[in-house]
Design a protein around this motif. Structure first.
Motif, short mmCIF file in Angstrom:
data_model
loop_
_atom_site.label_atom_id
_atom_site.label_comp_id
_atom_site.label_asym_id
_atom_site.label_seq_id
_atom_site.Cartn_x
_atom_site.Cartn_y
_atom_site.Cartn_z
N ARG A 31 41.90 24.94 38.36
CA ARG A 31 43.18 24.99 37.64
C ARG A 31 43.82 23.60 37.55
O ARG A 31 44.51 23.31 36.58
N ALA A 34 41.90 22.01 34.60
CA ALA A 34 42.03 22.64 33.28
C ALA A 34 43.14 21.99 32.47
O ALA A 34 44.12 21.47 33.02
N ASN A 41 47.91 27.24 34.25
CA ASN A 41 46.69 28.04 34.29
C ASN A 41 46.67 29.05 35.44
O ASN A 41 45.60 29.48 35.88
N ARG A 121 36.20 30.45 33.66
CA ARG A 121 37.04 31.04 32.61
C ARG A 121 37.89 32.16 33.18
O ARG A 121 39.02 32.38 32.74
N VAL A 124 41.07 30.72 35.19
CA VAL A 124 42.22 30.20 34.45
C VAL A 124 42.78 31.21 33.46
O VAL A 124 43.70 30.91 32.70
N HIS A 125 42.25 32.45 33.48
CA HIS A 125 42.76 33.50 32.60
C HIS A 125 43.70 34.39 33.40
O HIS A 125 43.43 34.71 34.55
N SER A 126 44.76 34.82 32.79
CA SER A 126 45.80 35.55 33.53
C SER A 126 45.44 37.00 33.82
O SER A 126 46.02 37.61 34.70
#
Length: 284
Positions: A31, A34, A41, A121, A124-126
């Motif tokens: 993070r 990113a 992130n 991926r 860093v995706h919520s």
């Protein structure tokens, strides 16, 4: 137990234990690297997000590395000795370990790279789980091809791993050998191997942080882009210092992880080599 199964089982134990213990630090590092920075992130939320893909790949990836590494250490040394007939033993050892670990990393990356793409991926995706991220990547297969999706960042990963391993493993083996020689031993105890692994891993991690940063950015990139164009864009938009983003967590994680990874490998390898005591021996 033969060498193949020793490497297989010891490597599997090493890889799985390290990923389970140090996954949160890896998430923080990802993070930080990113685009947008740490809090944009996810910050400290969901720091175990993406663990599934890491655990699934850690055992076979680490096993494949040590199977290749241990095999090449034995098979390549006679040929390297012939290449350096007047070379010192240390030169032959270093070259052997550099070659063996490089081949081991290339083999391991066949498993590690797809897992890294899914893991990072997801980190860093919520909302996504590892499975949802994998499904999303596979849905995009028709647009760019499976290789460009699951193996995005392959060349940068290899570019990072080979310099890393060429620093870590020769240094690790040298420290073990020197410590054993100082104590008049043939080999060090597993806990000493863990300390050697920690020192070697920390030095290698700090040195190769810019390569790790580029690998992360390429894997997180949703569109196909050349390495050169990515470097130029990042330099212009964010400045040169950004290439060392995450150096603290990365060095801490790999230094501590090196102790667990190589310490666990040494411990399991030692136990399996000696064999477990029988019931009668335990009673005695």
């Amino acid at each position: 137990m033969n060498t193949f199964f020793l490497s297989l089982l010891s490597g599997a134990a090493a890889g799985t234990s390290t990923d389970l213990v140090f996954f949160p630090i890896d998430t923080i590092k990802t993070r930080l690297q990113a685009k947008g920075g740490f809090f944009a992130n996810g910050g400290y939320k969901g720091i175990y997000r993406g663990l599934g893909s890491a655990v699934v790949a850690s055992a076979p990836g680490a096993s494949l590395f040590f199977i290749s590494y241990d095999y090449m250490k034995v098979k390549s040394r006679p040929y390297i000795s012939k290449l350096y007939p007047q070379g010192s033993e240390q030169l032959i050892d270093t070259t052997t370990h550099m070659l063996s670990s490089s081949i081991g990393e290339i083999c391991a990356c066949l498993i590690r790279v797809p897992a890294e793409v899914v893991k990072q991926r997801t980190q860093v995706h919520s909302t996504n789980s590892s499975w949802q991220t994998l499904q999303s990547i596979l849905r995009n297969d028709n647009k760019e091809g499976l290789r460009k999706n699951l193996y995005r960042g392959w060349s940068t990963t290899i570019m990072r791993e080979i310099p890393f391993t060429c620093i870590q493993f020769p240094l690790y083996e040298y420290l073990k050998k020197t410590w054993a020689k100082a104590n008049d031993q043939n080999q060090v105890e597993p806990w000493k191997g863990a300390i050697c692994g920690s020192i070697a891993g920390g030095i290698a991690a700090a040195t190769t942080t810019p390569l790790d940063f580029l690998k992360t950015r390429l894997m997180l990139n949703r569109t196909t882009a050349s390495l050169g164009s990515v470097i130029i864009r990042i330099y212009r938009e964010e400045g040169p210092a950004v290439f060392f983003s995450g150096v603290g967590p990365r060095t801490m994680w790999i230094s501590a992880g090196g102790a667990i990874f190589l310490g666990m490998y040494e411990t399991v390898h030692s136990l399996l080599s000696k064999g477990f005591p029988t019931g009668e021996e335990m009673k005695a």
